[in-house]
Design an enzyme around this catalytic site. Structure first.
Site, short mmCIF file in Angstrom:
data_model
loop_
_atom_site.label_atom_id
_atom_site.label_comp_id
_atom_site.label_asym_id
_atom_site.label_seq_id
_atom_site.Cartn_x
_atom_site.Cartn_y
_atom_site.Cartn_z
N GLU A 110 -55.38 -60.75 35.59
CA GLU A 110 -55.19 -61.85 34.65
C GLU A 110 -56.49 -62.48 34.17
O GLU A 110 -56.58 -62.91 33.02
CB GLU A 110 -54.33 -62.94 35.30
CG GLU A 110 -52.88 -62.56 35.54
CD GLU A 110 -52.06 -62.58 34.27
OE1 GLU A 110 -52.62 -62.88 33.19
OE2 GLU A 110 -50.86 -62.28 34.33
N SER A 371 -11.56 -80.00 80.94
CA SER A 371 -12.00 -80.26 82.32
C SER A 371 -13.50 -80.47 82.44
O SER A 371 -14.01 -80.56 83.56
CB SER A 371 -11.59 -79.10 83.22
OG SER A 371 -10.19 -78.95 83.27
#
Length: 717
Positions: A110, A371
């Site tokens: 780029e 329980s």
């Protein structure tokens, strides 16, 4: 094209010193380009450039740039990202978090002179102008630097006209003198378009390759360099051929520029291009959503969970739940005992599992604990000096006013030790002990453990809470068991969801150290499920009334894990139980920790090692503090068989099975009679056996120590 970016109004970043072109040179260069493109006179151009310079937005503050919220684990690894307010995936990223090979390829492709120029590459601009004139007024190339592309991305303005290009030049000049090169590169890596609602290198790498951009192959890096040039045309999920062509174009350029060797490019060409977007990570989905709701607008939220463990347990939970039916869900919570940090939180069998309401976080849902509160009940008896693990207690039909508890399997064991009563999860002894220690004390200790028990509004806790008649969450149970594992010292669970640190746990102990050790010692001897190893952890299971909830909570010397299995809508799951459904998941969860089990705490001072015969007299047998408890005041009742029933003993076929007669209430010892003839006497046991001579009617009677009696008539066959 990216959407508009909100520009922060905070202080600008300190610029890096670099040669700056005088404004007159910038203006002159702009005019040259304008004139070359046939767009006007100098006076108009100068006025336009001044207007542009005056109207530039403030330089964005990278720290406050709008990005997706990233929820990460305790080590900073991504758990779940969320889209921006505009529905875009734009994840925060820094240059150091991106593969260096990609950075080199990006700059080479780029903007080769990115590190040297001041925002504008004049030779490229003049080349673009010449191409424009040679093409008869058509734009052939833009000559944009990375800095100019960042300016375009910030403003979200068109770029294929001279006015947009001139604005980019002026804006790029401003950016170069306010930001460092790495800051400019960071903005590009965050904002570059990659097709659809994907923006930035990090979101693109996750969407197309399913991984962070820290390590990219040459082919992956080349594709990510190519996509922002034509993000829609080259989208690999829409046009893989165009994406491949763009990638290969980048590879050819890299070879030509000497960035990579031809062999490396050839190998990269053979790598397939992805043809679909991958799902973004969605680990700890429920907790992440809660965190984003609690901390709106925060860019990065760190939870306490461990990504590896979270991922492993989510797979485990989904697989286990699938074997139990499409409407069954599952939840797991893992916590560190020392810090209280939650290391994993699986809220359901799958966030998008519609039939099992996967969107419901079952770690915080209020359910019946079955329980699972029994260890704390017995722990209170140990602490109060009412019992020792080897104390004897009666497991026999007992009534407490209108409340008559029965064991899960419907059978009584007679005289047992407290150790056996807890290990076998017998209901009747647990309620006898709870009646002695008091329900208010139990609720108080639950609160000390940083649990939040829920009772029906306006009601006082009754004995039924010992068998699940109270609402708790999975996190509550993990907090309770963490306290027991820590020798009775409470800890506050922490997950990182809320922005402020949680309040410290209270100093009042849940149990004294000796009592907590007794409980752990018993739970460590509970037989494991088929997939477990004995003695590795201390654990307890529970099943709520009607088979609605299955629980398993366990711990070693470092970690506590809780598992819930059931249906979020509260409907029963026939046959489900803690030992068959939840316990296997618990033991597999400990296997997923990836470390050997840590031994439980050693015995503290005050622990009494003794058999029943060696115990002090008051501890040999559990005694209710109230000698006049209701079960002794009431007259004895024959609990089995019931009056008037037929009992099939197989007598007609010659069987010699005995008839078991069970008694509740009354004061032992008991004397048993059949048709007026005594057949047995028990000092403490509440049952006795009698073998009949043959079929027919029989009258059974029992007389207690105070002369009170009861009788029934039944038919034996």
């Amino acid at each position: 094209m990216t959407d508009a970016i909100s520009i922060a109004s905070g202080p600008e970043l300190e610029p890096k010193p670099r040669p700056r072109l005088p404004l007159w040179r910038l203006l002159a260069a702009g005019l040259v380009v304008m004139l070359a493109l046939g767009l006007g006179g100098a006076i108009y151009g100068l006025s336009t450039i001044r207007d542009i310079a005056a109207g530039l937005p403030l330089t964005p503050d990278i720290a406050t740039l709008p990005v997706s919220t990233a929820v990460v684990d305790r080590d900073g690894q991504l758990l779940r990202p969320f889209t921006t307010a505009g529905g875009r995936w734009r994840l925060p990223v820094t240059v150091s978090e991106v593969d260096r090979h990609f950075i080199d390829m990006l700059v080479a492709y780029e903007d080769q002179h990115f590190r040297e120029h001041a925002g504008i590459e004049w030779s490229s601009m003049l080349r673009a102008a010449g191409q424009f004139l040679g093409a008869g007024g058509h734009v052939v190339s833009g000559g944009s630097t990375l800095t100019m592309q960042v300016a375009r991305l910030i403003e979200a303005e068109p770029t294929r006209n001279i006015w947009g290009k001139l604005r980019q030049m002026v804006h790029a000049d401003a950016l170069e003198h306010r930001l460092s090169k790495d800051d400019i590169l960071t903005l590009y890596l965050t904002l570059a378009p990659y097709g659809g609602n994907i923006e930035g290198i990090r979101a693109a790498s996750l969407a197309y390759f399913g991984k962070e951009p820290t390590r990219l192959t040459t082919a992956e890096a080349a594709l990510l360099v190519a996509l922002p040039q034509s993000p829609e045309a080259r989208r690999p999920d829409r046009d893989p051929q165009a994406a491949e062509a763009g990638r290969n174009l980048v590879l050819d350029r890299m070879v030509a520029q000497g960035v990579i060797a031809q062999e490396e490019a050839d190998a990269a060409r053979r790598e397939p291009v992805p043809t679909a977007r991958k799902d973004f990570p969605m680990l700890a989905a429920h907790m992440a959503q809660e965190a984003v709701t609690a901390q709106p607008g925060v860019r990065r939220i760190a939870l306490t969970v461990d990504r590896r463990l979270q991922s492993a347990l989510e797979r485990l939970g989904a697989g286990r739940a699938a074997t139990l039916g499409p409407k069954v869900s599952l939840a797991i919570v893992v916590a560190d005992q020392a810090s209280g940090n939650i290391l994993a939180s699986v809220g359901s069998a799958g966030l998008f599992a519609e039939q099992s309401d996967g969107y419901v976080d079952m770690t915080s849902a209020v359910r019946s604990p079955g329980s699972t509160l029994k260890p704390l009940i017995y722990g209170l008896a140990f602490e109060l000096g009412l019992a020792h693990p080897e104390s004897l207690i009666e497991d026999r039909p007992t009534a407490f006013g209108g409340y008559v508890p029965v064991n899960f399997d419907g059978f009584s064991r007679g005289t047992v030790t407290i150790r056996q009563a807890l290990a076998d999860s017998l209901n009747i002894p647990a309620i006898v002990v709870l009646d002695a220690v008091g329900t208010a004390r139990l609720v108080s200790r639950l609160t000390r453990a940083n649990a939040h028990p829920k009772l029906p509004e306006g009601t006082a806790p009754g004995l039924a809470i010992g068998l699940g008649g109270v609402g708790v969450t999975l996190r509550d149970l993990v907090s309770i068991y963490a306290a027991i594992a820590r020798g009775g010292s409470p800890v506050m669970l922490n997950d990182g969801v809320t922005p402020a640190n949680h309040e410290p746990a209270g100093s009042a102990p849940v149990l004294d150290p000796a009592a907590a050790w007794y409980v752990s010692d018993i739970l460590a001897d509970v037989p494991p499920p088929l997939n477990g190893s004995p003695g590795r952890i201390a654990y307890k299971t529970g099943t709520s009334y009607g088979y609605r909830d299955a629980w398993a909570i366990g711990y070693d010397g470092k970690t506590v894990i809780g598992v819930w299995v059931g249906r979020p809508d509260g409907e029963p799951v026939p046959g489900i139980s803690g030992i068959t459904a939840a316990a296997p998941v618990l033991f597999e969860s400990f296997d997923r920790l990836g470390a050997p089990a840590v031994p439980l705490r050693p015995a503290p001072a005050g622990v009494l090692f003794a058999s029943n015969t060696q115990l002090p007299g008051p501890l040999k047998r559990f005694r209710h503090p109230d000698d006049n408890m209701t079960t002794r005041d009431a007259a004895p009742e024959i609990a089995f068989p019931a009056d008037g029933v037929d009992v099939d003993l197989g007598l007609a076929s010659g069987s010699d099975l005995p008839l078991v007669v069970k008694v509740r209430n009354g004061a032992p010892p008991f004397t048993f009679f059949a048709n007026g003839a005594p057949f047995g006497r028990s000092a403490f046991a509440r049952q006795n056996s009698w073998t009949p001579d043959g079929p027919g009617y029989v009258t059974l009677s029992v007389v207690d120590a105070e002369g009170r009696s009861d009788d029934v008539t039944v038919f034996l066959d």
